[in-house]
Scaffold this active site. Structure first.
Site, PDB file in Angstrom:
ATOM      1  CG  HIS A 101      16.735 -15.035 -47.548  1.00  0.00           C
ATOM      2  ND1 HIS A 101      16.020 -16.209 -47.581  1.00  0.00           N
ATOM      3  CD2 HIS A 101      17.581 -15.154 -46.492  1.00  0.00           C
ATOM      4  CE1 HIS A 101      16.429 -16.999 -46.608  1.00  0.00           C
ATOM      5  NE2 HIS A 101      17.377 -16.380 -45.918  1.00  0.00           N
TER       6      HIS A 101
ATOM      7  CD  GLU B 259      24.367 -15.788 -53.636  1.00  0.00           C
ATOM      8  OE1 GLU B 259      24.649 -16.295 -52.537  1.00  0.00           O
ATOM      9  OE2 GLU B 259      23.574 -14.870 -53.780  1.00  0.00           O
TER      10      GLU B 259
ATOM     11  CE  LYS C 109      24.177 -22.631 -47.220  1.00  0.00           C
ATOM     12  NZ  LYS C 109      24.165 -21.596 -46.189  1.00  0.00           N
TER      13      LYS C 109
ATOM     14  CG  HIS D 100      17.995  -9.980 -46.357  1.00  0.00           C
ATOM     15  ND1 HIS D 100      18.664 -10.534 -47.421  1.00  0.00           N
ATOM     16  CD2 HIS D 100      18.326 -10.726 -45.281  1.00  0.00           C
ATOM     17  CE1 HIS D 100      19.363 -11.587 -47.007  1.00  0.00           C
ATOM     18  NE2 HIS D 100      19.171 -11.719 -45.713  1.00  0.00           N
TER      19      HIS D 100
ATOM     20  NE  ARG E  64      49.635 -13.039 -45.899  1.00  0.00           N
ATOM     21  CZ  ARG E  64      50.820 -12.809 -45.347  1.00  0.00           C
ATOM     22  NH1 ARG E  64      51.490 -13.786 -44.754  1.00  0.00           N
ATOM     23  NH2 ARG E  64      51.333 -11.611 -45.386  1.00  0.00           N
TER      24      ARG E  64
ATOM     25  CE  LYS F  53      26.875 -16.528 -49.723  1.00  0.00           C
ATOM     26  NZ  LYS F  53      25.549 -15.928 -50.009  1.00  0.00           N
TER      27      LYS F  53
ATOM     28  CG  ASN G 208      19.617 -15.115 -51.726  1.00  0.00           C
ATOM     29  OD1 ASN G 208      20.063 -15.396 -50.617  1.00  0.00           O
ATOM     30  ND2 ASN G 208      20.377 -14.674 -52.715  1.00  0.00           N
TER      31      ASN G 208
ATOM     32  CD  GLU H 214      16.866 -19.523 -43.510  1.00  0.00           C
ATOM     33  OE1 GLU H 214      16.850 -19.867 -44.709  1.00  0.00           O
ATOM     34  OE2 GLU H 214      17.154 -18.373 -43.127  1.00  0.00           O
TER      35      GLU H 214
ATOM     36  NE  ARG I 182      26.024 -20.129 -51.119  1.00  0.00           N
ATOM     37  CZ  ARG I 182      27.049 -20.379 -50.318  1.00  0.00           C
ATOM     38  NH1 ARG I 182      28.204 -20.767 -50.804  1.00  0.00           N
ATOM     39  NH2 ARG I 182      26.930 -20.248 -49.001  1.00  0.00           N
TER      40      ARG I 182
ATOM     41  CG  HIS J  94      17.570 -14.403 -40.946  1.00  0.00           C
ATOM     42  ND1 HIS J  94      17.665 -13.477 -41.974  1.00  0.00           N
ATOM     43  CD2 HIS J  94      17.757 -15.616 -41.521  1.00  0.00           C
ATOM     44  CE1 HIS J  94      17.911 -14.121 -43.101  1.00  0.00           C
ATOM     45  NE2 HIS J  94      17.967 -15.410 -42.856  1.00  0.00           N
TER      46      HIS J  94
HETATM   47  N1  LIG Z   1      26.986 -17.693 -43.210  1.00  0.00           N
HETATM   48  C1  LIG Z   1      25.802 -17.962 -43.703  1.00  0.00           C
HETATM   49  O1  LIG Z   1      25.667 -18.609 -44.753  1.00  0.00           O
HETATM   50  C2  LIG Z   1      24.597 -17.492 -42.979  1.00  0.00           C
HETATM   51  C3  LIG Z   1      23.330 -17.958 -43.349  1.00  0.00           C
HETATM   52  C4  LIG Z   1      22.240 -17.545 -42.608  1.00  0.00           C
HETATM   53  C5  LIG Z   1      22.396 -16.690 -41.528  1.00  0.00           C
HETATM   54  N2  LIG Z   1      23.637 -16.244 -41.201  1.00  0.00           N
HETATM   55  C6  LIG Z   1      23.841 -15.347 -40.043  1.00  0.00           C
HETATM   56  O2  LIG Z   1      23.481 -16.064 -38.867  1.00  0.00           O
HETATM   57  C7  LIG Z   1      23.105 -15.131 -37.864  1.00  0.00           C
HETATM   58  C8  LIG Z   1      21.861 -15.625 -37.178  1.00  0.00           C
HETATM   59  O3  LIG Z   1      22.131 -16.884 -36.605  1.00  0.00           O
HETATM   60  P1  LIG Z   1      21.283 -17.442 -35.376  1.00  0.00           P
HETATM   61  O4  LIG Z   1      19.847 -17.295 -35.663  1.00  0.00           O
HETATM   62  O5  LIG Z   1      21.827 -18.767 -35.058  1.00  0.00           O
HETATM   63  O6  LIG Z   1      21.576 -16.337 -34.255  1.00  0.00           O
HETATM   64  P2  LIG Z   1      22.513 -16.322 -32.955  1.00  0.00           P
HETATM   65  O7  LIG Z   1      23.840 -16.900 -33.225  1.00  0.00           O
HETATM   66  O8  LIG Z   1      22.470 -14.926 -32.444  1.00  0.00           O
HETATM   67  O9  LIG Z   1      21.724 -17.263 -31.938  1.00  0.00           O
HETATM   68  C9  LIG Z   1      20.433 -16.888 -31.505  1.00  0.00           C
HETATM   69  C10 LIG Z   1      20.351 -16.858 -29.979  1.00  0.00           C
HETATM   70  O10 LIG Z   1      20.341 -18.194 -29.488  1.00  0.00           O
HETATM   71  C11 LIG Z   1      21.346 -18.349 -28.482  1.00  0.00           C
HETATM   72  N3  LIG Z   1      21.731 -19.756 -28.535  1.00  0.00           N
HETATM   73  C12 LIG Z   1      22.542 -20.358 -29.452  1.00  0.00           C
HETATM   74  N4  LIG Z   1      22.547 -21.668 -29.268  1.00  0.00           N
HETATM   75  C13 LIG Z   1      21.739 -21.929 -28.212  1.00  0.00           C
HETATM   76  C14 LIG Z   1      21.324 -23.111 -27.545  1.00  0.00           C
HETATM   77  N5  LIG Z   1      21.704 -24.333 -27.986  1.00  0.00           N
HETATM   78  N6  LIG Z   1      20.503 -22.997 -26.483  1.00  0.00           N
HETATM   79  C15 LIG Z   1      20.063 -21.770 -26.086  1.00  0.00           C
HETATM   80  N7  LIG Z   1      20.406 -20.626 -26.677  1.00  0.00           N
HETATM   81  C16 LIG Z   1      21.229 -20.703 -27.736  1.00  0.00           C
HETATM   82  C17 LIG Z   1      22.387 -17.350 -28.833  1.00  0.00           C
HETATM   83  O11 LIG Z   1      23.164 -17.014 -27.703  1.00  0.00           O
HETATM   84  C18 LIG Z   1      21.537 -16.177 -29.311  1.00  0.00           C
HETATM   85  O12 LIG Z   1      21.056 -15.448 -28.205  1.00  0.00           O
HETATM   86  C19 LIG Z   1      22.912 -13.801 -38.561  1.00  0.00           C
HETATM   87  O13 LIG Z   1      23.990 -12.957 -38.235  1.00  0.00           O
HETATM   88  C20 LIG Z   1      22.949 -14.152 -40.043  1.00  0.00           C
HETATM   89  O14 LIG Z   1      23.483 -13.110 -40.836  1.00  0.00           O
HETATM   90  C21 LIG Z   1      24.726 -16.634 -41.903  1.00  0.00           C
HETATM   91 ZN   LIG Z   2      18.268 -17.093 -44.144  1.00  0.00          ZN
END
Ligand SMILES: NC(=O)c1ccc[n+]([C@@H]2O[C@H](COP(=O)([O-])OP(=O)(O)OC[C@H]3O[C@@H](n4cnc5c(N)ncnc54)[C@H](O)[C@@H]3O)[C@@H](O)[C@H]2O)c1
Ligand SMILES: [Zn+2]
Length: 371
Positions: free
Chosen positions: A250, A239, A229, A254, A124, A146, A247, A188, A243, A269
């Protein structure tokens, strides 16, 4: 070595600090130990990051007397799934972590979202620490609470708001990040300037090359992004209003990601966000809301950062306007036939427009694709 930056996310009893700087992995034991003394930790990471950065974190935590368990999932978006969530939750329970122990997310946004959600629902709710290792995660996903996974019906459809107790953004980890992923995260950062801080965007225009090279400018850019942020999250955690400004770019972005079937080879992304931001500015110009010169500055800056700015730059089969419109209608709730978009009156002056006619957007997209 410059001292790390520290930003507070102000959320009453759930407030926390985001630290940004070099060598934060090495000193993670002290910072985590200071708020969670004498506890056990489950480190969740992915296969890429485990090879590169897990040893430093493991050593730091053990050096501070924290017992650790390591949970490694396959790298990539496919780990934001029910099956990966199940394996993480079961591994936390198998390691006999108790409610007072904590989860550490070491990796990009995928790991932060997955591990954060596992922490939210296991026993929990367990506390969790974000140790973001992509630029996107450092400036965006690790801050704000999030968490979640994807469902067969769509991205991020299952999740919870669950704030971390601490975020440690070690900018040194970015040295191993592929250039394409770095640029994607940069979109971003630019977004925060375009939203509400024209002076920050102007600073980015002057310092872009230094930010990509690393060092003090990179730390400053990440810190400013996090601050942007943090301010918005503190004002509107769930949101219900402001917030939504985050977007910017986005809604188009998206839709383009969905049209590419979330194939990273075609579009990641941040690249989708770059194109989406440029489209949002161009659309605002077309509506007579923003000066054309501002849209031109944005296009120029994203291009200089190595980011795509046009739909036609996306590799693979061309994406028709109708398909983009179909995804937009699914992504954002259509209220009485009208769409919600983040539009702008110019650089640093974005606003929520909740009354956009879909026909106007579709006509705009057709003109873009024909150009
Ligand atoms: N929670 C939120 O508010 C929020 C906001 C934006 C995006 N997201 C989510 O985040 C995700 C995308 O995140 P991301 O772009 O970090 O993708 P990711 O976590 O897949 O990382 C991208 C790639 O980089 C690699 N990697 C990570 N750190 C590394 C490093 N230091 N050196 C070499 N390789 C490395 C990973 O293994 C992966 O292959 C999506 O699922 C998206 O929905 C969430
Ligand atoms: Zn984004």
């Amino acid at each position: 070595l410059t001292a790390p930056e520290r930003i507070r996310v102000e959320l009453g009893s759930r407030s926390y600090y985001v630290w940004i700087g070099a060598k934060l992995l090495e000193t993670a034991g002290e910072r985590i130990g200071a708020i969670l003394p004498g506890r056990k930790a489950a480190i969740v990471t992915d296969t890429n990051v485990a090879d590169l950065h897990l040893p430093a974190l493991r050593t730091a935590l053990r050096g501070a007397g924290v017992q650790t368990t390591e949970i490694i999932v396959p790298a990539g978006e496919s780990s934001k799934s029910f099956s990966a969530l199940q394996s993480v939750v079961e591994a936390i329970l198998a390691a006999r972590l108790e409610r007072g122990d904590f989860v550490v997310a070491l990796g990009g946004g995928v790991i932060g979202d997955l591990a954060g959600f596992a922490a939210a629902i296991t026993r929990r709710g367990m506390r969790f620490v974000q140790v973001p290792t992509t630029l996107l995660a450092q400036v965006d996903s690790s801050v704000g609470g999030k968490t979640g996974i994807n469902a067969p019906q769509g991205k991020n459809l299952v999740g919870a708001f669950h704030q971390p107790v601490l975020v440690l953004a070690d900018t040194g980890t970015l040295d191993t990040l592929p250039k394409r992923e770095f640029a994607a995260g940069y979109a971003e950062i630019a977004k925060y300037g375009l939203l509400a801080d024209a002076a920050f965007f102007a600073w980015l225009e002057t310092n872009r090359a230094e930010i990509f090279a690393g060092g003090a400018a990179r730390v400053r850019a990440i810190a400013e992004g996090c601050q942007g942020k943090a301010r918005i999250v503190a004002a509107d955690e769930r949101e219900t209003g402001e917030r939504a400004l985050l977007n910017l770019g986005h809604t188009f972005g998206h839709a383009l990601e969905a049209a590419c079937g979330y194939e990273a080879a075609r579009l990641v992304h941040g690249e989708a966000v770059s194109i989406g931001i440029v489209l949002a500015h161009d659309f605002s110009v077309a509506e007579g809301l923003a000066p054309p010169a501002d849209a031109e500055r944005v296009r120029h800056h994203m291009t200089a950062a190595g980011l795509p700015v046009r739909i036609a730059e996306i590799p693979g089969p061309p994406i028709p306007a109708e398909e983009i419109m179909r995804h937009i209608a699914q992504d954002k709730k259509v209220v009485r036939g009208r769409l919600t978009f983040i539009l702008t009156r110019g650089i640093g002056s974005a606003f929520i427009a909740d009354d956009v006619a879909p026909e106007k957007v579709e006509a705009f997209l057709r003109r873009q694709l024909a150009a």
